[in-house]
Design a protein around this motif. Structure first.
Motif, PDB file in Angstrom:
ATOM      1  N   VAL A  31       0.829  -1.208   0.000  1.00  0.00           N
ATOM      2  CA  VAL A  31       0.000   0.000   0.000  1.00  0.00           C
ATOM      3  C   VAL A  31       0.858   1.250   0.000  1.00  0.00           C
ATOM      4  O   VAL A  31       0.811   2.044  -0.935  1.00  0.00           O
ATOM      5  CB  VAL A  31      -0.937   0.016   1.231  1.00  0.00           C
ATOM      6  N   ILE A 209      -6.159  -0.481  -7.523  1.00  0.00           N
ATOM      7  CA  ILE A 209      -7.139   0.553  -7.859  1.00  0.00           C
ATOM      8  C   ILE A 209      -6.585   1.920  -7.471  1.00  0.00           C
ATOM      9  O   ILE A 209      -6.142   2.124  -6.335  1.00  0.00           O
ATOM     10  CB  ILE A 209      -8.482   0.287  -7.130  1.00  0.00           C
ATOM     11  N   GLN A 215      -5.109   8.007  -3.982  1.00  0.00           N
ATOM     12  CA  GLN A 215      -5.179   6.814  -3.128  1.00  0.00           C
ATOM     13  C   GLN A 215      -4.938   5.573  -3.983  1.00  0.00           C
ATOM     14  O   GLN A 215      -5.419   5.523  -5.129  1.00  0.00           O
ATOM     15  CB  GLN A 215      -6.544   6.702  -2.463  1.00  0.00           C
ATOM     16  N   PHE A 217      -5.142   1.299  -3.823  1.00  0.00           N
ATOM     17  CA  PHE A 217      -5.609   0.136  -3.065  1.00  0.00           C
ATOM     18  C   PHE A 217      -5.257  -1.154  -3.807  1.00  0.00           C
ATOM     19  O   PHE A 217      -5.898  -1.488  -4.795  1.00  0.00           O
ATOM     20  CB  PHE A 217      -7.128   0.197  -2.857  1.00  0.00           C
ATOM     21  N   VAL A 219      -5.478  -5.014  -4.258  1.00  0.00           N
ATOM     22  CA  VAL A 219      -6.376  -6.092  -3.826  1.00  0.00           C
ATOM     23  C   VAL A 219      -5.819  -7.398  -4.386  1.00  0.00           C
ATOM     24  O   VAL A 219      -5.733  -7.562  -5.600  1.00  0.00           O
ATOM     25  CB  VAL A 219      -7.814  -5.849  -4.348  1.00  0.00           C
ATOM     26  N   VAL A 223     -11.692 -11.872  -6.060  1.00  0.00           N
ATOM     27  CA  VAL A 223     -12.679 -11.054  -5.337  1.00  0.00           C
ATOM     28  C   VAL A 223     -14.028 -11.259  -6.006  1.00  0.00           C
ATOM     29  O   VAL A 223     -14.119 -11.259  -7.236  1.00  0.00           O
ATOM     30  CB  VAL A 223     -12.304  -9.552  -5.367  1.00  0.00           C
ATOM     31  N   SER A 224     -15.062 -11.427  -5.202  1.00  0.00           N
ATOM     32  CA  SER A 224     -16.404 -11.612  -5.772  1.00  0.00           C
ATOM     33  C   SER A 224     -16.912 -10.289  -6.350  1.00  0.00           C
ATOM     34  O   SER A 224     -16.481  -9.209  -5.920  1.00  0.00           O
ATOM     35  CB  SER A 224     -17.365 -12.090  -4.690  1.00  0.00           C
ATOM     36  N   GLU A 226     -19.823  -8.962  -5.907  1.00  0.00           N
ATOM     37  CA  GLU A 226     -20.588  -8.222  -4.891  1.00  0.00           C
ATOM     38  C   GLU A 226     -19.677  -7.277  -4.105  1.00  0.00           C
ATOM     39  O   GLU A 226     -19.996  -6.095  -3.911  1.00  0.00           O
ATOM     40  CB  GLU A 226     -21.247  -9.189  -3.895  1.00  0.00           C
ATOM     41  N   ASN A 227     -18.539  -7.791  -3.672  1.00  0.00           N
ATOM     42  CA  ASN A 227     -17.642  -6.960  -2.859  1.00  0.00           C
ATOM     43  C   ASN A 227     -16.857  -5.964  -3.702  1.00  0.00           C
ATOM     44  O   ASN A 227     -16.578  -4.858  -3.253  1.00  0.00           O
ATOM     45  CB  ASN A 227     -16.716  -7.854  -2.034  1.00  0.00           C
ATOM     46  N   PHE A 228     -16.510  -6.366  -4.930  1.00  0.00           N
ATOM     47  CA  PHE A 228     -15.828  -5.429  -5.831  1.00  0.00           C
ATOM     48  C   PHE A 228     -16.752  -4.235  -6.095  1.00  0.00           C
ATOM     49  O   PHE A 228     -16.336  -3.077  -6.050  1.00  0.00           O
ATOM     50  CB  PHE A 228     -15.505  -6.121  -7.161  1.00  0.00           C
ATOM     51  N   ALA A 230     -19.261  -3.171  -4.257  1.00  0.00           N
ATOM     52  CA  ALA A 230     -19.424  -2.359  -3.045  1.00  0.00           C
ATOM     53  C   ALA A 230     -18.234  -1.404  -2.884  1.00  0.00           C
ATOM     54  O   ALA A 230     -18.413  -0.227  -2.566  1.00  0.00           O
ATOM     55  CB  ALA A 230     -19.551  -3.272  -1.831  1.00  0.00           C
ATOM     56  N   PHE A 231     -17.029  -1.934  -3.127  1.00  0.00           N
ATOM     57  CA  PHE A 231     -15.836  -1.111  -2.939  1.00  0.00           C
ATOM     58  C   PHE A 231     -15.760   0.003  -3.977  1.00  0.00           C
ATOM     59  O   PHE A 231     -15.480   1.164  -3.641  1.00  0.00           O
ATOM     60  CB  PHE A 231     -14.569  -1.979  -2.988  1.00  0.00           C
ATOM     61  N   GLN A 234     -18.186   2.683  -3.121  1.00  0.00           N
ATOM     62  CA  GLN A 234     -17.715   3.530  -2.015  1.00  0.00           C
ATOM     63  C   GLN A 234     -16.659   4.518  -2.491  1.00  0.00           C
ATOM     64  O   GLN A 234     -16.669   5.687  -2.080  1.00  0.00           O
ATOM     65  CB  GLN A 234     -17.152   2.647  -0.897  1.00  0.00           C
ATOM     66  N   LEU A 235     -15.772   4.070  -3.362  1.00  0.00           N
ATOM     67  CA  LEU A 235     -14.730   4.980  -3.878  1.00  0.00           C
ATOM     68  C   LEU A 235     -15.361   6.073  -4.740  1.00  0.00           C
ATOM     69  O   LEU A 235     -14.969   7.233  -4.672  1.00  0.00           O
ATOM     70  CB  LEU A 235     -13.701   4.192  -4.713  1.00  0.00           C
ATOM     71  N   GLN A 238     -16.978   8.900  -2.750  1.00  0.00           N
ATOM     72  CA  GLN A 238     -16.088   9.742  -1.916  1.00  0.00           C
ATOM     73  C   GLN A 238     -16.073  11.193  -2.369  1.00  0.00           C
ATOM     74  O   GLN A 238     -16.053  11.449  -3.560  1.00  0.00           O
ATOM     75  CB  GLN A 238     -14.657   9.206  -1.985  1.00  0.00           C
TER      76      GLN A 238
ATOM     77  N   LEU B  38      -3.078   1.985   6.234  1.00  0.00           N
ATOM     78  CA  LEU B  38      -3.372   2.732   5.012  1.00  0.00           C
ATOM     79  C   LEU B  38      -3.181   4.231   5.209  1.00  0.00           C
ATOM     80  O   LEU B  38      -3.568   4.788   6.229  1.00  0.00           O
ATOM     81  CB  LEU B  38      -4.812   2.476   4.544  1.00  0.00           C
ATOM     82  N   PRO B  40      -3.784   7.762   2.809  1.00  0.00           N
ATOM     83  CA  PRO B  40      -4.547   8.293   3.935  1.00  0.00           C
ATOM     84  C   PRO B  40      -5.517   7.255   4.480  1.00  0.00           C
ATOM     85  O   PRO B  40      -5.844   6.281   3.797  1.00  0.00           O
ATOM     86  CB  PRO B  40      -5.291   9.473   3.303  1.00  0.00           C
ATOM     87  N   MET B  46     -15.373   1.364   4.474  1.00  0.00           N
ATOM     88  CA  MET B  46     -14.506   0.968   3.362  1.00  0.00           C
ATOM     89  C   MET B  46     -13.492  -0.092   3.824  1.00  0.00           C
ATOM     90  O   MET B  46     -13.187  -1.032   3.088  1.00  0.00           O
ATOM     91  CB  MET B  46     -13.792   2.192   2.817  1.00  0.00           C
ATOM     92  N   THR B  49     -15.154  -3.367   3.788  1.00  0.00           N
ATOM     93  CA  THR B  49     -15.310  -3.890   2.419  1.00  0.00           C
ATOM     94  C   THR B  49     -13.986  -4.480   1.933  1.00  0.00           C
ATOM     95  O   THR B  49     -13.963  -5.533   1.289  1.00  0.00           O
ATOM     96  CB  THR B  49     -15.800  -2.785   1.467  1.00  0.00           C
ATOM     97  N   ALA B  52     -13.713  -7.763   3.450  1.00  0.00           N
ATOM     98  CA  ALA B  52     -14.594  -8.727   2.759  1.00  0.00           C
ATOM     99  C   ALA B  52     -13.909  -9.244   1.490  1.00  0.00           C
ATOM    100  O   ALA B  52     -14.010 -10.429   1.145  1.00  0.00           O
ATOM    101  CB  ALA B  52     -15.919  -8.064   2.413  1.00  0.00           C
ATOM    102  N   MET B  53     -13.177  -8.354   0.818  1.00  0.00           N
ATOM    103  CA  MET B  53     -12.453  -8.758  -0.393  1.00  0.00           C
ATOM    104  C   MET B  53     -11.328  -9.736  -0.046  1.00  0.00           C
ATOM    105  O   MET B  53     -11.025 -10.645  -0.820  1.00  0.00           O
ATOM    106  CB  MET B  53     -11.911  -7.526  -1.115  1.00  0.00           C
ATOM    107  N   ASP B  56     -12.906 -13.054   0.421  1.00  0.00           N
ATOM    108  CA  ASP B  56     -13.194 -13.612  -0.907  1.00  0.00           C
ATOM    109  C   ASP B  56     -12.014 -14.416  -1.451  1.00  0.00           C
ATOM    110  O   ASP B  56     -12.186 -15.454  -2.075  1.00  0.00           O
ATOM    111  CB  ASP B  56     -13.473 -12.485  -1.909  1.00  0.00           C
ATOM    112  N   SER B  57     -10.809 -13.890  -1.211  1.00  0.00           N
ATOM    113  CA  SER B  57      -9.628 -14.505  -1.822  1.00  0.00           C
ATOM    114  C   SER B  57      -9.387 -15.930  -1.310  1.00  0.00           C
ATOM    115  O   SER B  57      -8.671 -16.700  -1.946  1.00  0.00           O
ATOM    116  CB  SER B  57      -8.384 -13.632  -1.606  1.00  0.00           C
ATOM    117  N   GLY B  63     -19.807 -14.159  -2.063  1.00  0.00           N
ATOM    118  CA  GLY B  63     -19.550 -12.746  -1.786  1.00  0.00           C
ATOM    119  C   GLY B  63     -20.414 -12.213  -0.663  1.00  0.00           C
ATOM    120  O   GLY B  63     -19.946 -11.450   0.189  1.00  0.00           O
ATOM    121  N   PRO B 126      -1.663  -6.052   4.128  1.00  0.00           N
ATOM    122  CA  PRO B 126      -1.181  -7.064   3.181  1.00  0.00           C
ATOM    123  C   PRO B 126      -0.050  -7.900   3.777  1.00  0.00           C
ATOM    124  O   PRO B 126       1.056  -7.415   3.942  1.00  0.00           O
ATOM    125  CB  PRO B 126      -0.668  -6.235   1.993  1.00  0.00           C
TER     126      PRO B 126
END
Lengths: 238, 169
Positions: A31, A209, A215, A217, A219, A223-224, A226-228, A230-231, A234-235, A238, B38, B40, B46, B49, B52-53, B56-57, B63, B126
């Motif tokens: 990150v 991402i 920012q 991120f 990942v 990843v499913s 549904e969660n992708f 949602a994320f 959210q982004l 913002q 993280l 910022p 978030m 979420t 949750a990802m 998933d892995s 999901g 991570p």
């Protein structure tokens, strides 16, 4: 015997504790590293690349034939993929196609396919070279799909060319073969891999991402949708 | 002598288990909720979420299930960790924490055996899942089991200080 039990248990605990990752190892923070390093130009590239690459949102060396969406999208996602990795297949077939349809095609996300062929996979670089060549004749989507869908077959016999032939016409196949043999696109695959290494990618798939505000991120893994979703929502909110 | 001392081996393990496991659980829950790694910082919604990802892995649940786990586990980790630290109804929380750690251990071993190259997700940051992760979770499980077994054994006998006090009175 009774007295030696505490000692043995203590020794066992100390032994286990020794296996704990050291803070520096555990950090490994792609990150923080990626926030600054992912946008650095990769030394080995653009001059050597025979095909023009582009820069979007500070992200360099993008092969425009391996992207989906609009360059001015609020989010940019680099997907580091190995064609022979099972989790990449799952991500592509169950999640990325929906993400492309609902986010890239609607101008919310710009997807960059980055090749990251792993050393332990015998045919992944060959597959990456063929897929890159196919992308340059406008057949990126069809070829990526057929390679992932038939992953078990061609990784067993190494017949990447035969797999491509099922979706390409003989004339297209000829062009692809000529591009692969000329090795003119190999540098693009290597450039992608170098980008991954610079960004501390060591597993596939890894989706990175980027937001407009800087920012980043990363990942890792499958990843499913549904969660992708949602994320990304959210982004975008913002 | 060993058994009647106020800090015999069993009690030391119970205390060690309470402190170590509570520490792990509280920090793990906090890290998943607030992602201190993280920059910022991201809002808790978030962060959950992102967790949750990570679930998933592991490719174990759908999901929606991973979303539910991600929105439940961090709070449970903090609450159970605090209860373990407080020590009230110790046997109950020790049993629950042992079951949770056993679940973590199973999931980590399964992912490692499958050769999944993923991040552990244990503390949200991570952290690649390696043999070290398997050993760490194994050590925590051993500690949790010992703490729980000893907690049940100790509950059957009064603490020597209490026993002495009741004898005096």
């Amino acid at each position: 015997m009774k007295r030696s039990l505490p000692l043995s248990l203590t020794l066992a605990m100390v032994g286990f504790a020794a296996t704990l990752p050291k803070p520096a190892q555990a950090q490994q923070t792609p990150v923080a590293a990626k926030t600054t390093s992912a946008r650095k130009p990769v030394a080995a590239t653009p001059a050597a690349a025979p095909v023009a690459t582009i820069t979007v949102n500070g992200i360099t060396d993008i092969d425009p034939t391996k992207t989906i969406g609009q360059k001015n999208a609020p989010l940019v996602m680099e997907v580091f993929t190995d064609f022979q990795c099972p989790a990449c297949k799952q991500l592509y077939t169950t999640t990325l196609q929906k993400v492309a349809e609902n986010y890239a095609n609607t101008g919310k996300l710009y997807i960059i396919h980055r090749d990251f062929p792993l050393q332990q996979h015998a045919y992944s670089r060959i597959a990456a070279n063929y897929a890159r060549a196919a992308a340059h004749i406008g057949k990126d989507e069809a070829v990526e799909l057929v390679l992932f869908q038939n992953q078990e077959k061609w990784e067993a016999n190494g017949d990447v060319k035969g797999t491509l032939a099922t979706v390409l016409s003989p004339a297209e196949m000829k062009k692809v073969e000529a591009l692969v043999e000329s090795q003119t696109l190999d540098t693009l695959v290597e450039t992608d891999r170098q980008h991954g290494l610079t960004a501390a990618v060591n597993q596939t798939p890894t989706s990175v991402i980027h937001t407009k505000t800087g920012q980043v991120f990363p990942v890792v893994g499958f990843v499913s949708y549904e969660n992708f979703k949602a994320f990304l929502d959210q982004l975008l909110a913002q | 002598m060993l058994q009647s001392a106020p800090f015999n081996f069993r009690r030391i393990i119970i205390w060690l288990g309470r402190i170590v496991l509570a520490g792990f659980f509280i920090y793990a829950g906090y890290a998943k909720l607030f992602r201190p790694d993280l920059t910022p910082r991201v809002p808790p919604k978030m962060a959950l979420t992102l967790f949750a990802m990570q679930i998933d892995s592991y490719q174990m649940v759908s999901g929606n299930v991973s979303k539910w786990v991600a929105h439940t586990l961090p709070f449970a980790e903090i609450a159970i960790g605090l209860l373990l630290l407080v020590g009230w109804q110790l046997r109950i929380w020790a049993t629950i924490i042992t079951a949770i750690v056993a679940g973590f251990f199973f999931v980590v071993v399964r992912a490692y055996a499958m050769g999944l190259q993923i991040n552990c997700g244990c503390f949200a940051k991570p952290e690649p899942l390696t043999l070290g992760t398997v050993f760490r979770d194994g050590a925590l499980l051993l500690l949790a089991v010992l703490m729980t077994v000893f907690a049940y054994q100790e509950a059957r006998r009064p603490h020597p200080w209490i026993a002495a006090a009741s004898e005096r009175s």
